[in-house]
Write a protein that holds these residues in place. Structure first.
Motif, PDB file in Angstrom:
ATOM      1  N   PRO A  17      26.561  25.578  33.501  1.00 42.63           N
ATOM      2  CA  PRO A  17      26.546  26.759  33.544  1.00 42.63           C
ATOM      3  C   PRO A  17      25.752  27.423  34.588  1.00 42.63           C
ATOM      4  O   PRO A  17      24.411  26.864  34.589  1.00 42.63           O
ATOM      5  CB  PRO A  17      26.324  26.972  31.976  1.00 42.63           C
ATOM      6  CG  PRO A  17      25.629  25.899  31.625  1.00 42.63           C
ATOM      7  CD  PRO A  17      26.123  24.818  32.223  1.00 42.63           C
ATOM      8  N   LEU A  18      26.165  28.478  35.034  1.00 42.53           N
ATOM      9  CA  LEU A  18      25.201  29.276  36.010  1.00 42.53           C
ATOM     10  C   LEU A  18      24.842  30.504  35.457  1.00 42.53           C
ATOM     11  O   LEU A  18      25.645  31.317  34.940  1.00 42.53           O
ATOM     12  CB  LEU A  18      25.795  29.533  37.362  1.00 42.53           C
ATOM     13  CG  LEU A  18      25.088  30.012  38.454  1.00 42.53           C
ATOM     14  CD1 LEU A  18      25.610  29.480  39.931  1.00 42.53           C
ATOM     15  CD2 LEU A  18      25.130  31.577  38.368  1.00 42.53           C
ATOM     16  N   THR A  19      23.445  30.723  35.472  1.00 44.57           N
ATOM     17  CA  THR A  19      23.001  32.024  34.660  1.00 44.57           C
ATOM     18  C   THR A  19      22.507  33.245  35.785  1.00 44.57           C
ATOM     19  O   THR A  19      21.627  32.654  36.566  1.00 44.57           O
ATOM     20  CB  THR A  19      21.603  31.891  33.903  1.00 44.57           C
ATOM     21  OG1 THR A  19      22.280  30.862  32.789  1.00 44.57           O
ATOM     22  CG2 THR A  19      21.165  33.000  33.070  1.00 44.57           C
ATOM     23  N   LEU A  20      22.816  34.348  35.833  1.00 40.69           N
ATOM     24  CA  LEU A  20      22.594  35.341  36.767  1.00 40.69           C
ATOM     25  C   LEU A  20      21.274  36.170  36.162  1.00 40.69           C
ATOM     26  O   LEU A  20      21.402  36.520  35.013  1.00 40.69           O
ATOM     27  CB  LEU A  20      23.516  36.088  37.447  1.00 40.69           C
ATOM     28  CG  LEU A  20      24.750  35.650  38.085  1.00 40.69           C
ATOM     29  CD1 LEU A  20      25.718  36.577  38.171  1.00 40.69           C
ATOM     30  CD2 LEU A  20      24.054  35.258  39.636  1.00 40.69           C
ATOM     31  N   THR A  21      20.367  36.393  37.144  1.00 36.46           N
ATOM     32  CA  THR A  21      19.203  37.214  36.749  1.00 36.46           C
ATOM     33  C   THR A  21      18.791  38.081  37.660  1.00 36.46           C
ATOM     34  O   THR A  21      18.645  37.839  39.031  1.00 36.46           O
ATOM     35  CB  THR A  21      18.055  36.400  36.364  1.00 36.46           C
ATOM     36  OG1 THR A  21      18.028  35.600  35.432  1.00 36.46           O
ATOM     37  CG2 THR A  21      17.016  37.167  36.030  1.00 36.46           C
ATOM     38  N   ALA A  22      19.023  39.760  37.427  1.00 32.00           N
ATOM     39  CA  ALA A  22      18.659  40.610  38.426  1.00 32.00           C
ATOM     40  C   ALA A  22      17.085  40.922  38.556  1.00 32.00           C
ATOM     41  O   ALA A  22      16.655  40.948  37.469  1.00 32.00           O
ATOM     42  CB  ALA A  22      19.479  41.983  38.061  1.00 32.00           C
ATOM     43  N   VAL A  23      16.757  40.674  39.760  1.00 33.03           N
ATOM     44  CA  VAL A  23      15.239  41.049  39.812  1.00 33.03           C
ATOM     45  C   VAL A  23      14.948  42.019  41.090  1.00 33.03           C
ATOM     46  O   VAL A  23      15.848  42.141  41.912  1.00 33.03           O
ATOM     47  CB  VAL A  23      14.509  39.691  40.139  1.00 33.03           C
ATOM     48  CG1 VAL A  23      15.217  39.179  41.436  1.00 33.03           C
ATOM     49  CG2 VAL A  23      13.172  39.946  40.246  1.00 33.03           C
TER      50      VAL A  23
END
Length: 252
Positions: free
Chosen positions: A35-41
């Motif tokens: 699984p790939l988890t996206l995080t906006a920063v």
């Protein structure tokens, strides 16, 4: 669950204006079990997140400190000025920084452009974010110069934008901690660079067991050309040798 039992995952950070959808889709097709988890920063916090282990890799805006981080530049963005649709700039295809000399140009605290000399006249107060600055442009307070992706991200129907020909440009890069170039990071680098799934530096192929040479000692040899196999399709396995019928004996 022990550390070795924890299923693998990949954490990807991205700064405003970057759209990682295409690369995420390819990842999910090639590595559905990871699984790939996206995080906006924010652009200012991206480097610290990577150094602190908050993400395995991230899309950042250059420049960054390369002491601990590796980076692959990907593309350069056009710089634009965001203006109200009834502004004089909206009537032309492109402007220069000098064309904005008489306008108030907002400079948000999260600005990512590196100016030697900022265009226009400064506002009394710096907006906290690009989003706040866009609201001020809509209110007629001033103009805003940003990378084009940010102008699209904060698009409003009452605003438009035009390229600024001599403005500094913003570069997007894929970055990750130098000491953490894992197999999954290599996989994502390959995806971003457009490598195919069969590339030698693409997804590793599981080792195949060495195949044993077939034992041909007991195998039937193939007859040489022109030699009979000893069987005839007409006579079957019980027919005479050579597959021919014997001549009838002449009576004496």
């Amino acid at each position: 669950m022990t550390g070795s039992d924890v299923p693998p995952s990949f954490r990807l950070a991205y700064v405003p204006g970057v759209t990682p959808t295409k690369w995420v889709r390819i990842w999910n097709e090639r590595l559905p079990e990871v699984p790939l988890t996206l995080t906006a920063v924010s652009a200012a916090e991206a480097s610290d997140m990577l150094r602190g282990g908050g993400a395995d890799a991230g899309f950042v805006r250059l420049p960054i400190d390369r002491t601990e981080l590796s980076a692959i530049p990907l593309y350069t963005e056009t710089t634009v000025v965001v203006v109200p649709k009834d502004h004089v700039v909206a009537a032309v295809d492109e402007v220069s920084a000098e064309d904005l000399a008489d306008d108030i140009v907002l400079h948000p605290l999260d600005d990512t452009l590196e100016w030697e000399r900022r265009p226009g006249r400064p506002a009394n107060v710096r907006p906290a974010t690009t989003a706040d600055a866009v609201e001020l442009v809509a209110a007629g307070v001033g103009l805003l110069v940003v990378p084009q992706s940010l102008a699209r991200l904060h698009h409003r129907k009452d605003l438009t934008y035009r390229p600024v020909s001599d403005a500094p440009e913003s570069r997007i890069a894929l970055s990750w901690p130098q000491d953490e170039t894992t197999d999954l990071v290599e996989q994502f680098i390959g995806i971003v660079r457009g490598r195919t799934v069969n590339s030698s530096r693409g997804r590793p192929t599981p080792a195949q067991p060495k195949s044993k040479r077939p034992d041909t000692r007991g195998a039937r040899r193939t007859p040489a050309a022109g030699k009979s196999t000893g069987k005839s399709p007409r006579s079957g396995s019980g027919g005479p040798k050579g597959g021919k019928r014997g001549k009838p004996r002449r009576r004496s």
